[in-house]
Design a protein around this motif. Structure first.
Motif, mmCIF file in Angstrom:
data_model
loop_
_atom_site.group_PDB
_atom_site.id
_atom_site.type_symbol
_atom_site.label_atom_id
_atom_site.label_comp_id
_atom_site.label_asym_id
_atom_site.label_seq_id
_atom_site.Cartn_x
_atom_site.Cartn_y
_atom_site.Cartn_z
ATOM 1 N N VAL A 134 42.440 25.414 -36.451
ATOM 2 C CA VAL A 134 43.479 24.390 -36.278
ATOM 3 C C VAL A 134 44.770 25.010 -35.763
ATOM 4 O O VAL A 134 45.430 24.452 -34.875
ATOM 5 N N LEU A 135 45.151 26.162 -36.292
ATOM 6 C CA LEU A 135 46.400 26.798 -35.878
ATOM 7 C C LEU A 135 46.357 27.265 -34.428
ATOM 8 O O LEU A 135 47.402 27.454 -33.800
ATOM 9 N N ARG A 136 45.134 27.444 -33.887
ATOM 10 C CA ARG A 136 45.012 27.836 -32.474
ATOM 11 C C ARG A 136 44.990 26.637 -31.531
ATOM 12 O O ARG A 136 44.971 26.813 -30.319
ATOM 13 N N MET A 137 44.989 25.425 -32.096
ATOM 14 C CA MET A 137 44.963 24.239 -31.241
ATOM 15 C C MET A 137 46.295 24.085 -30.511
ATOM 16 O O MET A 137 47.362 24.174 -31.125
ATOM 17 N N PRO A 138 46.267 23.857 -29.181
ATOM 18 C CA PRO A 138 47.520 23.733 -28.430
ATOM 19 C C PRO A 138 48.236 22.418 -28.689
ATOM 20 O O PRO A 138 49.452 22.324 -28.560
ATOM 21 N N SER A 139 47.487 21.395 -29.056
ATOM 22 C CA SER A 139 48.054 20.063 -29.229
ATOM 23 C C SER A 139 48.566 19.868 -30.656
ATOM 24 O O SER A 139 47.839 20.099 -31.627
ATOM 25 N N VAL A 140 49.834 19.436 -30.757
ATOM 26 C CA VAL A 140 50.413 19.135 -32.068
ATOM 27 C C VAL A 140 49.700 17.948 -32.694
ATOM 28 O O VAL A 140 49.435 17.924 -33.907
ATOM 29 N N LYS A 141 49.356 16.961 -31.860
ATOM 30 C CA LYS A 141 48.650 15.774 -32.351
ATOM 31 C C LYS A 141 47.272 16.158 -32.895
ATOM 32 O O LYS A 141 46.823 15.638 -33.921
ATOM 33 N N GLY A 142 46.597 17.082 -32.201
ATOM 34 C CA GLY A 142 45.275 17.531 -32.648
ATOM 35 C C GLY A 142 45.350 18.250 -33.983
ATOM 36 O O GLY A 142 44.513 18.047 -34.857
ATOM 37 N N ARG A 143 46.385 19.101 -34.137
ATOM 38 C CA ARG A 143 46.565 19.810 -35.409
ATOM 39 C C ARG A 143 46.853 18.833 -36.542
ATOM 40 O O ARG A 143 46.312 18.958 -37.638
#
Length: 318
Positions: free
Chosen positions: A223-232
Motif C-alpha cells: 500500500v505504501l508503494r502505491m502512487p495514488s493517494v486514493k488507492g492507498r
C-alpha cells in the motif's frame, strides 16, 4: 475421594446480588443484544441482496456477522433471563451446550478472521490474480472448513471439560459456563485433557496470528508503494477495520482465558469477560461499515426501501 456429588446443574454468579442492579444489567445486556442482532442482520441482508457486495471480502464478512450473531446468542439471552428471574441456575445440559457452541464459535471467529486477512493480502498484493486465487469454489470450501473446524473444537472442549469430576461445589463465578471456571471445580487431575486441548488450540491460534501479521506486513509495504493517494486510502479503509477487530478479539480473549480463575472475581474480571464475549460482535458492524462507502450506500438503500439490483456476479449465489 471425599465430598463428590452428582451435579444436576450449576449456579452462575452474575455481576451483583442487588435486585435493582440485576434488572439494570438485564436491560443493558438486552439493549446490546438487540443492537448486535440489528447490526449483524443488516450486514447479512445487504451483503446478500446488493450486487455490488458480492466479492469474497463481503462473503466472508457475511459469515463473520452470522458468527457474531450466533456467539452472542449463546450466552446473553440466558444471562438476561437469569437476571430478570433472580435465579442463576443453569442445567448440566444447558451448560454443555454453552461450552460447545461458545468454544466452536470462538474458534470459527479466529479462523474466519485469518481467512479475511489472507483475502485482503491476495486482493492488494496480487490484484491481477485475485479472482483466480479467491474463486467462488475455493471460498465455499474455505468457509465450510471454518465451520467444520469450529465443530471439532467444540466437541474436543465439551468432551474433555465434562469428563471432569466436579467435586468443589457447583458455583461458577461468571455469567456463563466459562471453561476455566468449570476446570476450577475439579479436585483431581482429570482436567488435564482440557489443558492439552487448550495448548493445542493456542498453538494453532498462534500460527493463525503469525499468518495474519505476515499478511499485513506485506499489505502495508504494498500500500505504501502505491502512487495514488486514493488507492492507498481505499486499501487502508478495507484493512484497518479488520486489523482492529483481530487485535481487539485476540487481546481480550487471550487475557481472559489465560488469567487464573478465582473464587472472588473483581469488577475488572467481569468487564474483561464482557469485552471478549459481547463487545467484539456488537462493534463489528460499526467497525466494518464506518469507512466503507459501498456498505453505507447499501444501508441507505435498505433504509429508504429502495430495491437492490440483482445480477449474477462473482459470489452472487454463495
Amino acid at each position: 475421594m471425599e465430598n463428590i456429588t452428582t451435579m444436576r446443574g450449576f449456579l452462575l454468579v452474575g455481576f451483583s446480588d442487588i435486585r435493582e442492579l440485576q434488572i439494570l444489567h438485564a436491560f443493558l445486556f438486552l439493549m446490546m443484544y438487540i443492537f448486535n442482532l440489528a447490526g449483524n442482520l443488516i450486514i447479512i441482508t445487504i451483503t446478500t441482496l446488493d450486487q455490488r457486495l458480492q466479492s469474497p471480502m463481503y462473503y466472508f464478512l457475511k459469515h463473520l456477522s452470522l458468527l457474531d450473531l450466533s456467539l452472542i446468542s449463546v450466552t446473553v439471552p440466558k444471562f438476561i433471563a437469569n437476571s430478570l428471574m433472580a435465579n442463576g441456575y443453569i442445567s448440566y445440559g444447558q451448560c454443555m451446550l454453552q461450552v460447545f457452541f461458545f468454544a466452536a464459535l470462538c474458534w470459527d471467529e479466529m479462523a474466519i478472521l485469518t481467512v479475511m486477512s489472507y483475502d485482503r493480502y491476495a486482493a492488494i498484493c496480487f490484484p491481477l490474480h485475485y479472482e483466480v486465487i479467491m474463486n467462488p469454489t475455493k471460498c465455499k470450501w474455505v468457509v465450510t472448513a471454518v465451520w467444520l473446524s469450529g465443530s471439532i473444537t467444540g466437541i474436543l472442549y465439551t468432551t474433555t471439560t465434562f469428563s471432569i469430576t466436579f467435586c468443589k461445589g457447583n458455583i461458577i463465578h461468571q455469567f456463563f459456563c466459562d471453561i476455566p471456571q468449570l476446570v476450577k471445580l475439579s479436585c483431581s487431575d482429570d482436567y488435564l485433557g482440557v489443558i492439552r486441548v487448550s495448548v493445542f488450540m493456542i498453538l494453532i491460534a498462534f500460527i493463525c496470528l503469525i499468518a495474519i501479521v505476515l499478511s499485513y506486513i506485506r499489505i502495508f509495504f504494498t500500500v505504501l508503494r502505491m502512487p495514488s493517494v486514493k488507492g492507498r486510502s481505499k486499501a487502508f479503509s478495507t484493512c484497518l477495520p479488520h486489523l482492529f477487530v483481530v487485535s481487539f478479539f485476540l487481546s481480550t480473549g487471550t487475557f481472559a482465558f489465560l488469567k487464573p480463575a478465582t473464587d472472588s472475581p473483581t469488577t475488572f474480571d467481569f468487564i474483561i469477560s464482557i469485552f471478549y464475549t459481547v463487545m467484539p460482535s456488537t462493534l463489528n458492524p460499526i467497525i466494518y461499515s464506518f469507512r466503507n462507502e459501498a456498505m453505507k450506500g447499501a444501508f441507505k438503500k435498505l433504509l429508504v426501501g429502495e430495491q437492490f439490483t440483482r445480477k449474477r456476479t462473482f459470489l452472487s449465489f454463495c
